[in-house]
Write a protein that holds these residues in place. Structure first.
Motif, PDB file in Angstrom:
ATOM      1  N   VAL A 142      49.882 -32.052  56.803  1.00  0.00           N
ATOM      2  CA  VAL A 142      50.207 -33.458  56.849  1.00  0.00           C
ATOM      3  C   VAL A 142      49.248 -34.069  57.873  1.00  0.00           C
ATOM      4  O   VAL A 142      48.853 -35.227  57.515  1.00  0.00           O
ATOM      5  CB  VAL A 142      51.641 -33.440  57.382  1.00  0.00           C
ATOM      6  N   LEU A 143      49.230 -33.628  59.130  1.00  0.00           N
ATOM      7  CA  LEU A 143      48.296 -34.255  60.097  1.00  0.00           C
ATOM      8  C   LEU A 143      46.744 -34.309  59.631  1.00  0.00           C
ATOM      9  O   LEU A 143      46.308 -35.237  59.966  1.00  0.00           O
ATOM     10  CB  LEU A 143      48.504 -33.345  61.449  1.00  0.00           C
ATOM     11  N   VAL A 144      46.318 -33.265  59.037  1.00  0.00           N
ATOM     12  CA  VAL A 144      44.928 -33.448  58.387  1.00  0.00           C
ATOM     13  C   VAL A 144      44.941 -34.554  57.396  1.00  0.00           C
ATOM     14  O   VAL A 144      43.751 -35.151  57.621  1.00  0.00           O
ATOM     15  CB  VAL A 144      44.525 -32.039  57.718  1.00  0.00           C
ATOM     16  N   ILE A 145      45.819 -34.724  56.570  1.00  0.00           N
ATOM     17  CA  ILE A 145      46.020 -35.801  55.756  1.00  0.00           C
ATOM     18  C   ILE A 145      45.817 -37.013  56.527  1.00  0.00           C
ATOM     19  O   ILE A 145      45.131 -37.930  55.917  1.00  0.00           O
ATOM     20  CB  ILE A 145      47.228 -35.667  54.868  1.00  0.00           C
ATOM     21  N   ILE A 146      46.641 -37.226  57.526  1.00  0.00           N
ATOM     22  CA  ILE A 146      46.735 -38.404  58.104  1.00  0.00           C
ATOM     23  C   ILE A 146      45.330 -38.937  58.986  1.00  0.00           C
ATOM     24  O   ILE A 146      44.919 -39.876  58.926  1.00  0.00           O
ATOM     25  CB  ILE A 146      47.891 -38.306  59.162  1.00  0.00           C
ATOM     26  N   LEU A 147      44.742 -37.847  59.252  1.00  0.00           N
ATOM     27  CA  LEU A 147      43.450 -37.844  60.160  1.00  0.00           C
ATOM     28  C   LEU A 147      42.432 -38.201  59.101  1.00  0.00           C
ATOM     29  O   LEU A 147      41.594 -39.281  59.498  1.00  0.00           O
ATOM     30  CB  LEU A 147      43.055 -36.622  60.911  1.00  0.00           C
ATOM     31  N   VAL A 148      42.428 -37.728  57.931  1.00  0.00           N
ATOM     32  CA  VAL A 148      41.276 -37.775  56.867  1.00  0.00           C
ATOM     33  C   VAL A 148      41.703 -39.427  56.368  1.00  0.00           C
ATOM     34  O   VAL A 148      40.575 -40.207  56.365  1.00  0.00           O
ATOM     35  CB  VAL A 148      41.318 -36.982  55.702  1.00  0.00           C
ATOM     36  N   ALA A 149      42.711 -39.765  56.188  1.00  0.00           N
ATOM     37  CA  ALA A 149      42.992 -41.228  55.549  1.00  0.00           C
ATOM     38  C   ALA A 149      42.680 -42.243  56.895  1.00  0.00           C
ATOM     39  O   ALA A 149      42.184 -43.386  56.613  1.00  0.00           O
ATOM     40  CB  ALA A 149      44.686 -41.256  55.391  1.00  0.00           C
ATOM     41  N   LEU A 150      42.929 -42.048  57.901  1.00  0.00           N
ATOM     42  CA  LEU A 150      42.766 -42.765  59.156  1.00  0.00           C
ATOM     43  C   LEU A 150      41.273 -42.918  59.316  1.00  0.00           C
ATOM     44  O   LEU A 150      40.782 -43.959  59.694  1.00  0.00           O
ATOM     45  CB  LEU A 150      43.407 -42.391  60.537  1.00  0.00           C
ATOM     46  N   LEU A 151      40.480 -41.765  59.135  1.00  0.00           N
ATOM     47  CA  LEU A 151      39.060 -41.992  59.321  1.00  0.00           C
ATOM     48  C   LEU A 151      38.308 -42.797  58.311  1.00  0.00           C
ATOM     49  O   LEU A 151      37.602 -43.640  58.751  1.00  0.00           O
ATOM     50  CB  LEU A 151      38.383 -40.436  59.128  1.00  0.00           C
ATOM     51  N   LEU A 152      38.706 -42.452  57.270  1.00  0.00           N
ATOM     52  CA  LEU A 152      38.118 -43.329  55.981  1.00  0.00           C
ATOM     53  C   LEU A 152      38.536 -44.763  56.096  1.00  0.00           C
ATOM     54  O   LEU A 152      37.658 -45.710  56.103  1.00  0.00           O
ATOM     55  CB  LEU A 152      38.406 -42.888  54.677  1.00  0.00           C
ATOM     56  N   ARG A 153      39.761 -45.101  56.079  1.00  0.00           N
ATOM     57  CA  ARG A 153      40.317 -46.536  56.347  1.00  0.00           C
ATOM     58  C   ARG A 153      39.884 -46.995  57.699  1.00  0.00           C
ATOM     59  O   ARG A 153      39.495 -48.372  57.607  1.00  0.00           O
ATOM     60  CB  ARG A 153      41.637 -46.529  56.358  1.00  0.00           C
ATOM     61  N   GLY A 154      39.520 -46.312  58.690  1.00  0.00           N
ATOM     62  CA  GLY A 154      39.083 -46.900  60.120  1.00  0.00           C
ATOM     63  C   GLY A 154      37.732 -47.400  60.017  1.00  0.00           C
ATOM     64  O   GLY A 154      37.191 -48.348  60.427  1.00  0.00           O
ATOM     65  N   ILE A 155      37.027 -46.480  59.164  1.00  0.00           N
ATOM     66  CA  ILE A 155      35.324 -46.785  59.059  1.00  0.00           C
ATOM     67  C   ILE A 155      35.262 -48.021  58.064  1.00  0.00           C
ATOM     68  O   ILE A 155      34.499 -48.919  58.558  1.00  0.00           O
ATOM     69  CB  ILE A 155      34.597 -45.328  58.276  1.00  0.00           C
TER      70      ILE A 155
END
Length: 463
Positions: free
Chosen positions: A8-21
């Motif tokens: 779940v943490l990996v999912i959040i980090l991937v989502a946050l990275l893409l949305r953050g960029i």
């Protein structure tokens, strides 16, 4: 930390990275965060902060507004009041909420599906273009998606633990979802039977659970309904529903019957409305406008009910289109062609593409991977549907299909890719199931395992 929480943490980090960029790229032009509907949420938020009430007006007398529901403007007002009135702060908060929502998809899926399927569903939402795009727009989509998903999660936990606090939480989230977007008005009614899965065969308990969920949701929205009744003479969450009935759904039917564009018919209808309101001396009378919208809309629709049903369902397909137009507009690549959906409905896909890109059709090739991912997600969801039917996973099937069917079939003519965003978590979880099944089937075929029948094995829970 358990393997589930790590995923779940990996999912959040991937989502946050893409949305953050994406957020960093578009933040250089904050004006792009404003959709055409954004102002109707910002104005009441600012008026609330200054003690002028829930109004769309920027000057006295600040007449109360019944067009928008209060939850999203209240969130904007809260962020403005705490951090200052800058749109980037709202969009930044939504980026974080959208990433956490992707993680919640993984948690929800883990309670419904095998862990690998749940994880893939969460990753698909993390990669979803629509979810990324609307995390930046100052609109209701991100908040509404989180509320809807939170309600589903609470219902799942209630089924497992049968603790009333989870059912109460589901009712509160349902009410907040209704006050976030009025399209959710009847969703608690159709979703309440899900609470009954915790009490199979005990019909009295089933009825009590459903009634408790509905009662809490109704209690939460009742003050707003009464407020709007005093304003408009109609017990409604929002006047936008009656407006859409006439100026979108009835107009789309009229345009289809006459073989002309919706924009032309809508312009004629608006002119006729203005004339009628002027004759009655009610140009600013919201109650009169609501009454006319309902009367005229119903008259047009009921004159051709079967044709309307066809046109309505045809327009619903617009929600399945990829979110490439909004993506390009936020990046400043193109401003988009006015009336693209109208061109699509009247002349077809090729004409709509030419109209939107204004001759720069080559831009579409750059977006093919993103469009392809959406197509794969759709195909995976169809396979996942079949797999869940084979597993006889009734609760999971209903929980995932119900919001998809409700929120994609209800809108009709106003439908566009924006309407798909709140149901993508459920589509992605279905796709996670389907794509894992396809992967196992392909792997077995490549290894040529004798007697292997992957779909049946998966349906029986052997994989």
């Amino acid at each position: 930390m358990s393997s589930r929480l790590k995923r779940v943490l990996v999912i959040i980090l991937v989502a946050l990275l893409l949305r953050g960029i994406f957020f960093v790229v578009v933040s250089t032009h904050p004006e792009r965060l404003f959709h055409r509907d954004t102002g109707s949420y910002i104005r009441p938020a600012r008026n609330l902060l200054t003690g002028r009430g829930f109004s769309q007006q920027e000057a006295p007398p600040f007449t109360p507004d019944a067009r928008r529901t209060p939850v999203y403007p209240l969130l904007v007002a809260l962020l403005y009041g705490v951090f200052g009135q800058h749109p980037l702060l709202v969009a930044g908060g939504q980026v974080l909420l959208s990433a956490l929502t992707a993680g919640l998809v993984g948690l929800l899926g883990a309670r419904l599906l095998p862990e690998r399927e749940a994880c893939l569903g969460g990753l698909l939402l993390a990669l979803s273009l629509g979810s990324i795009v609307y995390s930046a727009y100052i609109l209701t989509e991100t908040l509404f998606t989180a509320l809807l998903l939170g309600m589903s999660y609470a219902l799942v936990v209630y089924r497992e633990k049968r603790r009333k606090r989870w059912l109460i939480g589901a009712g509160l989230l349902a009410g907040m979802a209704m006050l976030c977007r009025p399209i959710a008005l009847f969703y608690p009614l159709v979703a309440a039977p899900l609470a009954g899965f915790a009490h199979r065969g005990r019909w009295r308990e089933v009825f009590r659970a459903a009634l408790l969920l509905l009662g809490i949701a109704v209690l939460l929205v009742a003050p707003w309904l009464l407020r709007n009744y005093r304003l408009t003479g109609s017990l409604t969450l929002s006047t936008i529903s009656s407006r859409n009935l006439l100026l979108f759904n009835a107009v789309s039917l009229e345009a289809d019957l006459r073989g002309v564009g919706q924009a032309q018919v809508r312009a004629e209808m608006v002119e006729r409305l203005e004339q009628e309101l002027a004759q009655r001396g009610g140009a600013d009378d919201e109650a009169l406008q609501v009454r006319l919208h309902k009367e005229w809309g119903r008259k047009i629709v009921l004159a051709h009910p079967w044709r309307y049903l066809y046109v309505h369902l045809k327009n619903d397909l617009n929600s399945l289109l990829p979110n490439v137009t909004e993506f390009l507009e936020l990046l400043g690549v193109t401003q988009g062609g006015k009336g693209t959906l109208s061109v699509l409905n009247q002349y077809g896909l090729r004409a709509a593409v030419r109209h939107y890109f204004g001759g720069q059709v080559w831009l579409l090739a750059l977006l093919l991977p993103l469009v392809g991912l959406l197509g794969v997600t759709y195909l995976g969801a169809l396979v996942g549907l079949i797999i869940l039917v084979q597993r006889r996973a009734g609760f999971s099937l209903v929980l995932l299909l119900l919001p998809i069917a409700y929120f994609l079939l209800i809108p009709g003519a106003p439908s566009n890719p924006r309407f798909r965003v709140p149901v993508m978590p459920y589509v992605c979880l279905l796709a996670g199931t389907g794509l894992v099944a396809v992967w196992h089937w392909v792997r077995r075929r490549l290894h040529d395992v004798p007697g292997a029948n992957c779909p049946d094995d998966i349906a029986q829970g052997q994989i």
